[in-house]
Design a protein around this motif. Structure first.
Motif, PDB file in Angstrom:
ATOM      1  N   TYR A  69      46.275  50.010  23.346  1.00 25.32           N
ATOM      2  CA  TYR A  69      45.597  48.816  22.838  1.00 25.32           C
ATOM      3  C   TYR A  69      44.088  48.972  22.823  1.00 25.32           C
ATOM      4  O   TYR A  69      43.417  48.578  21.868  1.00 25.32           O
ATOM      5  CB  TYR A  69      46.008  47.584  23.670  1.00 25.32           C
ATOM      6  CG  TYR A  69      47.484  47.306  23.580  1.00 25.32           C
ATOM      7  CD1 TYR A  69      48.033  46.698  22.448  1.00 25.32           C
ATOM      8  CD2 TYR A  69      48.345  47.684  24.601  1.00 25.32           C
ATOM      9  CE1 TYR A  69      49.399  46.477  22.347  1.00 25.32           C
ATOM     10  CE2 TYR A  69      49.712  47.466  24.505  1.00 25.32           C
ATOM     11  CZ  TYR A  69      50.227  46.861  23.374  1.00 25.32           C
ATOM     12  OH  TYR A  69      51.583  46.656  23.265  1.00 25.32           O
ATOM     13  N   ASN A  70      43.536  49.591  23.860  1.00 28.02           N
ATOM     14  CA  ASN A  70      42.084  49.697  23.945  1.00 28.02           C
ATOM     15  C   ASN A  70      41.507  50.885  23.189  1.00 28.02           C
ATOM     16  O   ASN A  70      40.323  51.195  23.317  1.00 28.02           O
ATOM     17  CB  ASN A  70      41.653  49.712  25.410  1.00 28.02           C
ATOM     18  CG  ASN A  70      41.647  48.318  25.981  1.00 28.02           C
ATOM     19  OD1 ASN A  70      40.924  47.445  25.511  1.00 28.02           O
ATOM     20  ND2 ASN A  70      42.491  48.074  26.980  1.00 28.02           N
ATOM     21  N   ASP A 298      45.927  42.329  24.462  1.00 24.91           N
ATOM     22  CA  ASP A 298      46.914  43.277  23.933  1.00 24.91           C
ATOM     23  C   ASP A 298      47.768  42.593  22.866  1.00 24.91           C
ATOM     24  O   ASP A 298      47.982  43.118  21.778  1.00 24.91           O
ATOM     25  CB  ASP A 298      47.833  43.778  25.048  1.00 24.91           C
ATOM     26  CG  ASP A 298      47.101  44.524  26.146  1.00 24.91           C
ATOM     27  OD1 ASP A 298      45.990  45.025  25.898  1.00 24.91           O
ATOM     28  OD2 ASP A 298      47.646  44.607  27.261  1.00 24.91           O
ATOM     29  N   ALA A 299      48.267  41.413  23.207  1.00 25.07           N
ATOM     30  CA  ALA A 299      49.133  40.674  22.287  1.00 25.07           C
ATOM     31  C   ALA A 299      48.399  40.338  20.996  1.00 25.07           C
ATOM     32  O   ALA A 299      48.989  40.375  19.908  1.00 25.07           O
ATOM     33  CB  ALA A 299      49.631  39.399  22.958  1.00 25.07           C
ATOM     34  N   LEU A 300      47.110  40.014  21.079  1.00 26.34           N
ATOM     35  CA  LEU A 300      46.352  39.645  19.881  1.00 26.34           C
ATOM     36  C   LEU A 300      46.313  40.778  18.865  1.00 26.34           C
ATOM     37  O   LEU A 300      46.348  40.536  17.649  1.00 26.34           O
ATOM     38  CB  LEU A 300      44.927  39.225  20.255  1.00 26.34           C
ATOM     39  CG  LEU A 300      44.775  37.860  20.922  1.00 26.34           C
ATOM     40  CD1 LEU A 300      43.313  37.594  21.246  1.00 26.34           C
ATOM     41  CD2 LEU A 300      45.339  36.752  20.047  1.00 26.34           C
ATOM     42  N   ASN A 359      38.985  46.701  14.601  1.00 24.08           N
ATOM     43  CA  ASN A 359      38.596  47.960  13.976  1.00 24.08           C
ATOM     44  C   ASN A 359      39.732  48.949  14.231  1.00 24.08           C
ATOM     45  O   ASN A 359      39.937  49.393  15.360  1.00 24.08           O
ATOM     46  CB  ASN A 359      37.284  48.476  14.591  1.00 24.08           C
ATOM     47  CG  ASN A 359      36.831  49.788  13.982  1.00 24.08           C
ATOM     48  OD1 ASN A 359      37.554  50.428  13.229  1.00 24.08           O
ATOM     49  ND2 ASN A 359      35.626  50.210  14.331  1.00 24.08           N
ATOM     50  N   TRP A 360      40.462  49.302  13.185  1.00 24.42           N
ATOM     51  CA  TRP A 360      41.661  50.116  13.353  1.00 24.42           C
ATOM     52  C   TRP A 360      41.377  51.618  13.348  1.00 24.42           C
ATOM     53  O   TRP A 360      42.299  52.422  13.214  1.00 24.42           O
ATOM     54  CB  TRP A 360      42.689  49.750  12.286  1.00 24.42           C
ATOM     55  CG  TRP A 360      43.171  48.335  12.457  1.00 24.42           C
ATOM     56  CD1 TRP A 360      42.910  47.281  11.646  1.00 24.42           C
ATOM     57  CD2 TRP A 360      43.971  47.829  13.528  1.00 24.42           C
ATOM     58  NE1 TRP A 360      43.502  46.135  12.138  1.00 24.42           N
ATOM     59  CE2 TRP A 360      44.157  46.446  13.295  1.00 24.42           C
ATOM     60  CE3 TRP A 360      44.547  48.398  14.660  1.00 24.42           C
ATOM     61  CZ2 TRP A 360      44.898  45.630  14.146  1.00 24.42           C
ATOM     62  CZ3 TRP A 360      45.280  47.592  15.518  1.00 24.42           C
ATOM     63  CH2 TRP A 360      45.447  46.226  15.264  1.00 24.42           C
ATOM     64  N   THR A 361      40.123  51.993  13.541  1.00 28.08           N
ATOM     65  CA  THR A 361      39.775  53.389  13.744  1.00 28.08           C
ATOM     66  C   THR A 361      39.755  53.656  15.235  1.00 28.08           C
ATOM     67  O   THR A 361      38.942  53.051  15.964  1.00 28.08           O
ATOM     68  CB  THR A 361      38.402  53.719  13.150  1.00 28.08           C
ATOM     69  OG1 THR A 361      38.415  53.430  11.745  1.00 28.08           O
ATOM     70  CG2 THR A 361      38.053  55.179  13.368  1.00 28.08           C
ATOM     71  N   PRO A 362      40.602  54.532  15.765  1.00 30.48           N
ATOM     72  CA  PRO A 362      40.627  54.790  17.216  1.00 30.48           C
ATOM     73  C   PRO A 362      39.263  55.288  17.692  1.00 30.48           C
ATOM     74  O   PRO A 362      38.613  56.076  17.025  1.00 30.48           O
ATOM     75  CB  PRO A 362      41.704  55.852  17.386  1.00 30.48           C
ATOM     76  CG  PRO A 362      42.521  55.781  16.143  1.00 30.48           C
ATOM     77  CD  PRO A 362      41.587  55.355  15.045  1.00 30.48           C
ATOM     78  N   ASN A 363      38.853  54.817  18.857  1.00 35.57           N
ATOM     79  CA  ASN A 363      37.569  55.264  19.390  1.00 35.57           C
ATOM     80  C   ASN A 363      37.520  55.067  20.884  1.00 35.57           C
ATOM     81  O   ASN A 363      38.379  54.418  21.468  1.00 35.57           O
ATOM     82  CB  ASN A 363      36.428  54.490  18.744  1.00 35.57           C
ATOM     83  CG  ASN A 363      36.479  53.002  19.046  1.00 35.57           C
ATOM     84  OD1 ASN A 363      35.977  52.559  20.075  1.00 35.57           O
ATOM     85  ND2 ASN A 363      37.112  52.221  18.186  1.00 35.57           N
ATOM     86  N   GLY A 364      36.514  55.634  21.487  1.00 38.45           N
ATOM     87  CA  GLY A 364      36.239  55.388  22.914  1.00 38.45           C
ATOM     88  C   GLY A 364      36.993  56.330  23.850  1.00 38.45           C
ATOM     89  O   GLY A 364      37.619  57.303  23.460  1.00 38.45           O
ATOM     90  N   TRP A 365      36.926  55.965  25.113  1.00 35.19           N
ATOM     91  CA  TRP A 365      37.476  56.758  26.209  1.00 35.19           C
ATOM     92  C   TRP A 365      38.969  57.026  26.031  1.00 35.19           C
ATOM     93  O   TRP A 365      39.500  58.046  26.415  1.00 35.19           O
ATOM     94  CB  TRP A 365      37.221  56.013  27.508  1.00 35.19           C
ATOM     95  CG  TRP A 365      37.906  56.561  28.714  1.00 35.19           C
ATOM     96  CD1 TRP A 365      39.034  56.094  29.309  1.00 35.19           C
ATOM     97  CD2 TRP A 365      37.493  57.689  29.507  1.00 35.19           C
ATOM     98  NE1 TRP A 365      39.360  56.843  30.424  1.00 35.19           N
ATOM     99  CE2 TRP A 365      38.421  57.826  30.562  1.00 35.19           C
ATOM    100  CE3 TRP A 365      36.437  58.596  29.425  1.00 35.19           C
ATOM    101  CZ2 TRP A 365      38.327  58.841  31.519  1.00 35.19           C
ATOM    102  CZ3 TRP A 365      36.343  59.588  30.391  1.00 35.19           C
ATOM    103  CH2 TRP A 365      37.275  59.693  31.419  1.00 35.19           C
ATOM    104  N   TYR A 366      39.667  56.054  25.422  1.00 35.00           N
ATOM    105  CA  TYR A 366      41.121  56.154  25.336  1.00 35.00           C
ATOM    106  C   TYR A 366      41.596  56.948  24.126  1.00 35.00           C
ATOM    107  O   TYR A 366      42.787  57.099  23.928  1.00 35.00           O
ATOM    108  CB  TYR A 366      41.738  54.757  25.298  1.00 35.00           C
ATOM    109  CG  TYR A 366      41.566  53.999  26.578  1.00 35.00           C
ATOM    110  CD1 TYR A 366      42.468  54.191  27.619  1.00 35.00           C
ATOM    111  CD2 TYR A 366      40.520  53.111  26.770  1.00 35.00           C
ATOM    112  CE1 TYR A 366      42.324  53.512  28.825  1.00 35.00           C
ATOM    113  CE2 TYR A 366      40.363  52.422  27.957  1.00 35.00           C
ATOM    114  CZ  TYR A 366      41.276  52.633  28.981  1.00 35.00           C
ATOM    115  OH  TYR A 366      41.132  51.952  30.165  1.00 35.00           O
ATOM    116  N   SER A 367      40.688  57.371  23.252  1.00 35.55           N
ATOM    117  CA  SER A 367      41.129  58.073  22.025  1.00 35.55           C
ATOM    118  C   SER A 367      41.445  59.532  22.306  1.00 35.55           C
ATOM    119  O   SER A 367      41.100  60.055  23.343  1.00 35.55           O
ATOM    120  CB  SER A 367      40.065  57.953  20.954  1.00 35.55           C
ATOM    121  OG  SER A 367      38.874  58.560  21.396  1.00 35.55           O
TER     122      SER A 367
END
Length: 367
Positions: A69-70, A298-300, A359-367
């Motif tokens: 989710y994040n 998460d649900a949103l 923003n449906w482009t994956p990014n950040g620490w979790y990508s």
């Protein structure tokens, strides 16, 4: 503690992956102390906890369910009147009305948390005004669960359908007679699962036979019951499209909580695939989703893509250690987070939330 963290960090370097901190911090130890007060909880053994907690293989699917989710950031909208967002919380699931767009997912053996087992879940769901879907492998029979439901409470029955039409007909007849309003056919568990964490505590899977699940079987089952049949465990857009073609009333995007096939996609990833291929699919069939949902935010993300309702499993099972009040508390927290997070996101009406808020482009620490 310091040694454990250093060891975890070194191990992560060896495996070229960061350490996984296992679960979101609930603060329960801070609230109750390192040792739970005597008499306030049942005797929860490692085996019981492991039954709820375990995932398949190396638990990468379980981990991904929580973290996915994040990878996708919100795009909050400011200067929007959100003061009536709570009025949009109620929803309908297959024509039945509920107080919120989430439900208690089917999970087996509620007795591992509390002696009252599924009775706490069905009563907690009634108090919260949400759907409860008991597992076929519940501790209590489906009839006993239904007998403890409130007047006019709606329940769906989850089934693993065996390779035996006589036994299948018995399940269908029992569910109809007990008053269940729909059958949730779990199709993502046709084989046994490799659950290595569970094996350490001699906790096995309830479903160990190879099971035939086909579209031909679906047509046959429809002639054996008056209840609508929902498909639970859809993991690709292609299967979602096929469900629409076969006039299935609803599907659940799910990888069985990461418990069956390591490397299987999360519900969010499947919902994204569906939206990218054909966003109108969400209008052609009711879509529900479960797996790793721990917060309203998460649900949103799922609701933004067109998912109608979100299933919550483990949080309710863990909360059942506190009995019915624990079940009700989870529902209360989730409702509050859905309202507050929607407001902070600038969504004045949950029924009109759209994919543009993420923003449906994956990014950040979790990508």
């Amino acid at each position: 503690m310091r040694y454990s963290l250093i060891t975890a960090t070194l191990a992560s370097g060896v495996f070229a992956a960061r350490p996984f901190l296992n679960e979101p911090d609930t603060g329960i130890v801070d609230a109750l102390g390192a040792s739970f007060p005597v008499g306030s909880l049942p005797d929860i053994k490692n085996m019981n906890y492991t039954y709820y907690r375990n995932g398949a293989g190396g638990e990468w699917s379980y981990r991904n369910n929580l973290e996915v989710y994040n990878r996708y950031r919100f795009k909050p909208r400011m200067m929007v009147d959100i003061t009536k967002v709570q009025d949009s919380l109620p929803t309908s699931i297959l024509g039945h009305n509920f107080s919120a767009p989430f439900y208690i997912s089917p999970c087996a053996r509620a007795d591992y948390a509390h002696p009252e087992a599924e009775i706490n879940l069905v009563k907690g769901a009634a108090a919260a005004g949400i759907l409860y879907i008991p597992s076929l492998y519940s501790h209590l029979p489906m009839e006993t669960i239904a007998e403890n439901a409130a007047e006019n409470q709606t329940l769906f029955a989850q089934l693993y359908i065996p390779n035996n039409d006589t036994q299948t007909q018995t399940y269908f007849d029992r569910a109809e007679k007990a008053g269940y309003k729909a059958l949730v056919w779990t199709i993502d568990s046709p084989g046994d699962a490799s659950r290595q964490r569970a094996a350490r505590f001699d906790v096995g899977s309830s479903n160990v036979e190879l099971t035939r699940n086909t579209w031909e079987d679906l047509e046959k089952y429809r002639s054996m019951t008056k209840l609508p049949i929902i498909l639970k465990g859809v993991q690709t857009a292609a299967v979602a499209k096929a469900a629409i073609e076969h006039k299935v009333p609803a599907i659940v995007l799910s990888n069985h909580g990461g418990r069956n096939l390591d490397g299987s996609p999360s519900a969010l990833e499947v919902a994204i695939e569906m939206y990218q291929e054909d966003p109108t699919m969400f209008q052609k069939i009711e879509v529900y989703a479960d797996g790793g949902v721990r917060y309203g935010s998460d649900a949103l993300r799922l609701l933004a893509l067109g998912v109608r309702a979100v299933g919550i499993g483990r949080p309710f099972m863990y909360a059942n250690a506190f009995g019915q009040p624990g079940v009700e508390k989870v529902a209360q927290i989730l409702k509050g987070e859905l309202i507050g997070d929607s407001a902070n996101l600038g969504v004045p009406d949950l029924k009109k939330i759209d994919a543009e808020v993420v923003n449906w482009t994956p990014n950040g620490w979790y990508s």
